[in-house]
Write a protein that holds these residues in place. Structure first.
Motif, mmCIF file in Angstrom:
data_model
loop_
_atom_site.group_PDB
_atom_site.id
_atom_site.type_symbol
_atom_site.label_atom_id
_atom_site.label_comp_id
_atom_site.label_asym_id
_atom_site.label_seq_id
_atom_site.Cartn_x
_atom_site.Cartn_y
_atom_site.Cartn_z
ATOM 1 N N HIS A 17 27.489 51.147 53.171
ATOM 2 C CA HIS A 17 26.115 50.806 53.573
ATOM 3 C C HIS A 17 25.178 50.725 52.381
ATOM 4 O O HIS A 17 25.445 51.300 51.321
ATOM 5 C CB HIS A 17 25.602 51.792 54.630
ATOM 6 N N ARG A 18 24.085 50.024 52.573
ATOM 7 C CA ARG A 18 23.029 49.964 51.559
ATOM 8 C C ARG A 18 22.369 51.326 51.460
ATOM 9 O O ARG A 18 22.459 52.151 52.373
ATOM 10 C CB ARG A 18 21.965 48.941 51.975
ATOM 11 N N ASN A 19 21.644 51.554 50.393
ATOM 12 C CA ASN A 19 20.789 52.732 50.340
ATOM 13 C C ASN A 19 19.754 52.611 51.447
ATOM 14 O O ASN A 19 19.258 51.518 51.730
ATOM 15 C CB ASN A 19 20.080 52.820 48.983
ATOM 16 N N ASN A 20 19.420 53.747 52.079
ATOM 17 C CA ASN A 20 18.471 53.758 53.196
ATOM 18 C C ASN A 20 18.794 52.671 54.232
ATOM 19 O O ASN A 20 17.989 51.777 54.483
ATOM 20 C CB ASN A 20 17.028 53.563 52.698
ATOM 21 N N PRO A 21 19.985 52.744 54.813
ATOM 22 C CA PRO A 21 20.399 51.673 55.721
ATOM 23 C C PRO A 21 19.586 51.665 57.008
ATOM 24 O O PRO A 21 19.027 52.690 57.412
ATOM 25 C CB PRO A 21 21.857 52.030 56.023
#
Ligand code: MN
Length: 465
Positions: free
Chosen positions: A281-285
């Motif tokens: 996942h992306r950072n701060n998904p």
């Protein structure tokens, strides 16, 4: 491009006052679905505080035809032709390396417990549990190496296990091939992509067309993708969350019931099981959910179906002007078609062509070009004033139909077509629509004084007629 990624589109919605930010703490159980549904067709929702999860939830990123048109950078009359062109000429994606792809910012390979990690909601009263409703499901054909993208309802069955309804289409075909060879089929479930890729995933294409390449064509530039960690699959590099895994061979477990697009429940039965092997996942998904049977769900199914329907009818009736799969008809069962009739009988051929396009289509209304088929009051007016059941009705008995239509007998049902076109030999005044000259150009601001108080408008003295 405003719809370049999930995040750029959310930012655009916020900048144009179409994002409702919900800061109050909400429950996964019905509360997300309840609020998102209240705002269905009006605003997207962004839930910042879901139980004790760190991950926010978004729903309703495109819930009107205009939203999709804007994401595709056209107007609502250009959606079908733009989509049709993209389906006809897909464009390859562009592979990024791992360092370039935000989806690789976090990689989790061990101790995967989906409900601990992700705020996956329960939507409807009788649903069997928490469901991922907006995951692009990607698999690869091992022979051609082409990928296939679709959306399936995905029940969280505990830990890293998911139960899936995989209807007998492209994904199912590849799964059966793998299962017959005793192998699992690798898959990736992609959550939180731009609305163009979301719509492209629903394209009606022949087997062997990669729906991500249709997204590239719609975008006018290659969609950026990256290879997964534990499976041989390419996923959109700017997606929020990716679940990697495999559909197990010869394993079936209970799944359902689940509230489906026709606003009824699909039944519980033994279905395919997916084991998740990695989460990236992306950072701060941001988690994304589609409330089933809402406008977002219906239009996602409807717009690509309209593109396919338009092409089918045009082969038989070249004078077809537009098609509309209306939300009241679940964007699947009702087709409204306008034609510029030049030969008597063409409307009936349009009915037959529409019914042949998809077994889901149940009722077809054909109108003349000047009826606005996106305005259901106009469509009803055409049925009321241009249709006679003895000469204009087409009925087909006992045809294959949608199994999710509860009025069918296990997927066998009747079809009906309404020819609401004006007979070519009718007298000019007979069907002449009343018109007030200048009505369409009339701007009320030229006439209404907003400052004038109602009290000051009164009759002074008698009027002598
Ligand atoms: Mn496909």
């Amino acid at each position: 491009m405003k719809a370049k990624t999930f995040r750029t589109w959310i930012e655009h919605l916020q900048a144009t006052d179409r994002l409702a930010v919900i800061d109050r703490k909400v429950s996964l159980q019905y509360e997300i679905a309840k609020i998102a549904k209240k705002l269905d067709g009006k605003k997207a929702t962004y839930f910042t505080s879901v139980e004790d999860y760190q991950v926010p939830v978004v729903s309703g990123i495109c819930s009107t035809r205009e939203d999709f048109a804007e994401a595709l950078e056209t107007d609502q009359y250009g959606v079908i032709s733009k989509f049709t062109e993209a389906v006809a000429s897909p464009v390859p994606c562009r592979a990024l390396n791992k360092q370039q792809a935000p989806i690789k910012e976090n990689i989790i390979l061990d101790n995967i417990d989906l409900m601990k990690m992700l705020p996956i909601p329960v939507h409807h009263e009788k649903d069997s549990g928490n469901y991922i409703t907006a995951g692009l499901f990607i698999v690869r054909d091992p022979v051609t190496r082409k990928q296939n993208v679709s959306i399936h309802r995905l029940q969280i069955s505990g830990g890293n296990k998911i139960g899936a309804l995989i209807l007998p289409r492209h994904t199912f075909h590849l799964y059966k091939q793998a299962e017959e060879a005793g192998r699992p089929l690798e898959c990736a479930i992609v959550i939180g992509v731009d609305p163009v890729t979301l719509l492209a995933s629903q394209a009606s294409t022949p087997f062997g067309v990669d729906e991500l390449e249709i997204s590239s064509a719609l975008r006018g530039e290659p969609l950026e993708v990256v290879r997964c960690e534990t499976v041989d699959i390419d996923v959109p590099a700017y997606a929020e969350i990716v679940l990697e895994g495999k559909i197990l061979p010869h394993v079936r477990e209970p799944e359902g019931p689940f509230g489906e697009f026709p606003k009824y429940y699909g039944p519980r039965s033994d279905k395919e099981v997916i084991e998740i092997t990695a989460v990236t996942h992306r950072n701060n998904p941001i988690f994304y959910t589609i409330v089933p049977a809402g406008y977002e769900h219906l239009l996602l199914g409807g717009i690509p179906r309209e593109a396919s329907l338009f092409q089918s009818i045009r082969q038989t009736v070249p004078s077809v002007i537009a098609v509309h799969m209306s939300p009241g008809g679940t964007c699947r069962y009702h087709a409204i078609v306008s034609i510029n009739k030049r030969n008597e009988g063409e409307a009936k051929n349009a009915i037959l062509a529409a019914l042949a396009n998809s077994f889901d289509i149940k009722h077809v209304v054909v109108t003349d070009e000047e009826v606005d088929i996106f305005n259901m009051e106009e469509v009803e007016w055409a049925i009321a004033t241009r249709f006679q059941a003895d000469r204009d009705l087409v009925v087909v008995h006992e045809a294959q139909s949608s199994k999710l239509d509860p009025s069918t007998r296990d997927g066998v049902g009747s079809k009906m077509g309404f020819d609401c076109t004006i007979p070519l030999d009718s007298e000019e005044m007979q069907y002449l629509r009343v018109q007030i000259p200048g009505y369409n150009e009339c701007n009320l601001d030229d006439y209404i004084n907003p400052d004038k108080l109602i009290q000051s408008v009164h009759l002074e003295g008698d009027i002598d007629f």
